[in-house]
Motif scaffolding. Structure first.
Motif, PDB file in Angstrom:
ATOM      1  N   UNK A 172       5.037   5.227  -0.589  1.00  0.00           N
ATOM      2  CA  UNK A 172       4.810   3.804  -0.782  1.00  0.00           C
ATOM      3  C   UNK A 172       5.777   3.267  -1.829  1.00  0.00           C
ATOM      4  N   UNK A 173       5.888   1.942  -1.878  1.00  0.00           N
ATOM      5  CA  UNK A 173       6.765   1.322  -2.857  1.00  0.00           C
ATOM      6  C   UNK A 173       6.822  -0.176  -2.688  1.00  0.00           C
ATOM      7  N   UNK A 174       7.919  -0.751  -3.133  1.00  0.00           N
ATOM      8  CA  UNK A 174       8.083  -2.197  -3.104  1.00  0.00           C
ATOM      9  C   UNK A 174       9.474  -2.521  -2.585  1.00  0.00           C
ATOM     10  N   UNK A 175       9.604  -3.653  -1.869  1.00  0.00           N
ATOM     11  CA  UNK A 175      10.904  -4.047  -1.343  1.00  0.00           C
ATOM     12  C   UNK A 175      10.903  -5.497  -0.938  1.00  0.00           C
ATOM     13  N   UNK A 176      11.962  -5.897  -0.219  1.00  0.00           N
ATOM     14  CA  UNK A 176      12.056  -7.300   0.147  1.00  0.00           C
ATOM     15  C   UNK A 176      12.888  -7.490   1.405  1.00  0.00           C
ATOM     16  N   UNK A 177      12.612  -8.607   2.081  1.00  0.00           N
ATOM     17  CA  UNK A 177      13.490  -9.123   3.118  1.00  0.00           C
ATOM     18  C   UNK A 177      14.363 -10.163   2.435  1.00  0.00           C
TER      19      UNK A 177
END
Length: 411
Positions: A33-38
């Motif tokens: 799991x983690x964090x990201x962006x478009x």
């Protein structure tokens, strides 16, 4: 360790454990799991790859209500794992379902996604450090020959090691009782040299998967490839692939034909790759797989006729015949290809396949003059002949499992 800030915005590992139940223990990627962006939105991401090779990918975000627009597809997404070890890149992400929780002008949006592909790579490593690629195949099982749970084959200057997975027997039992329709049952380890590109390794793995699909008459595709160095995984390449139900319909195996699979690779794997470049033989293998998946005999016959037409036309063109010189029906094409192969029985080059099957099936949508038993027998005979023609073209000299006799035979 997932931070509290991340955890409250995600479903958590417990969700995946409950969703998959008893098969969670066989997951190839249990949970990341983690964090990201478009381009214009941030998400928390969660990933699992189950025993069948299915990608379970979930995006969650907390935004204002007006920002929760109707999303159906995301072109690209990139992020970092919560432990700051892995970079994640996804492409062509289809939204399968969504859940929305609204409270005090905020909305929590949960997207259940299916990416076409995912690359998960360690942040601190370079692709040039990779020394081994391990590709996992669906729906292919075999007995060991000359190494633990498997065998070796030589491809060019490299030695590839095929092995069934340690949980192979348990997974097959789960398939047999109907718990899962298919599973990743085996792997091939491919040595990686310094000058080898990732794309070249993936092309080789894809060729192997199509060749195995021919031997098994079923899709043996690769949803996951692990790249490693000194037993440490540096990168995962994940792909959403076709996954047919598992079946034992091998035309060449190690169970009934001694060292059948290694001998098939030695005898005609390179020939298969040559013919792929000439006539796109993978398209033909797709027909064979589809024939095997169909339950209705008339549809099996229809797809088989399409396979015949494709193979005969492409082969005759490759042998130098111009299109206007190639026979205008399947009977004439069989006679022409036999001028090169010289093994087809004369009784199978008469008008039966065209007059009794092809014409009524394609013009009337049925075969009224044949009983069910007659259709089944005719299908077996001509399907077996089709397989024999393919093996002869590839230059295979070993035994295969005859569709007619269900015993080892010469093609």
């Amino acid at each position: 360790m997932v931070s509290l800030h991340l955890a409250k915005n995600m479903l958590g590992q417990n969700y995946f454990e409950k969703r998959l139940g008893d098969i969670y223990q066989y997951s190839h990627i249990a949970y990341k799991s983690g964090k990201g962006r478009t381009n214009n939105r941030e998400y928390f991401w969660e990933l699992c790859v189950d025993a069948c090779g299915n990608i379970i990918f979930i995006l969650s975000s907390c935004n204002s209500l007006q920002d929760s627009s109707n999303i159906s597809k995301i072109e690209h997404f990139s992020g970092v794992s919560d432990d700051d070890i892995w970079n994640l890149n996804c492409t062509d992400i289809h939204i399968l379902a969504k859940e929305v929780e609204v409270s005090e002008k905020l909305v929590k949006l949960v997207l259940f996604c299916l990416p076409s592909s995912i690359v998960l790579a360690r942040k601190d490593q370079s692709p040039s450090e990779i020394t081994l690629a391990k590709a996992y195949f669906s729906n292919f099982d075999f007995s060991g020959v000359d190494c633990e749970r498997g065998f070796f084959i030589n491809v060019g200057s490299k030695k590839f090691c095929f092995q069934t997975l340690e949980a192979n027997k348990e997974l097959i039992k789960l398939i047999e009782i109907g718990r899962i329709p298919n599973a990743l049952l085996c792997q091939v380890s491919i040595p990686v040299n310094k000058n080898d590109s990732i794309s070249a390794i993936e092309d080789e793995a894809s060729s192997i998967s199509w060749f195995l699909s021919l031997l098994n008459l079923n899709s043996a595709f690769i949803p996951i490839i692990e790249y490693s160095s000194d037993s440490e995984i540096l990168q995962y390449s994940l792909e959403n692939t076709v996954k047919n139900s598992f079946c034992r319909s091998y035309i060449i195996d190690n169970f009934r034909i001694n060292e059948g699979i290694p001998k098939a690779f030695e005898s005609c794997y390179q020939s298969y790759k040559n013919w792929q470049a000439k006539i796109d033989i993978n398209f033909l293998i797709g027909f064979l797989v589809e024939i095997n998946q169909q339950k209705y005999i008339d549809i099996k016959l229809a797809v088989m006729l399409m396979a015949y037409e494709y193979l005969l036309f492409k082969y005759l063109l490759n042998e130098g015949l111009t299109q206007d010189k190639i026979g205008d029906n399947i009977q004439k094409k069989l006679q022409q290809i036999n001028g090169f192969l010289r093994f087809i029985p004369s009784g199978m080059m008469d008008d039966t396949l065209r007059g009794s099957v092809r014409n009524p099936l394609f013009h009337q949508g049925e075969i009224p003059l044949l009983t069910l038993a007659e259709k089944i027998n005719l299908f077996k005979e001509y399907y077996d002949l089709l397989i024999r023609i393919i093996l002869r073209i590839l230059g295979y000299t070993g035994q295969y499992m005859s569709v007619v006799t269900h015993s080892p035979s010469q093609p």
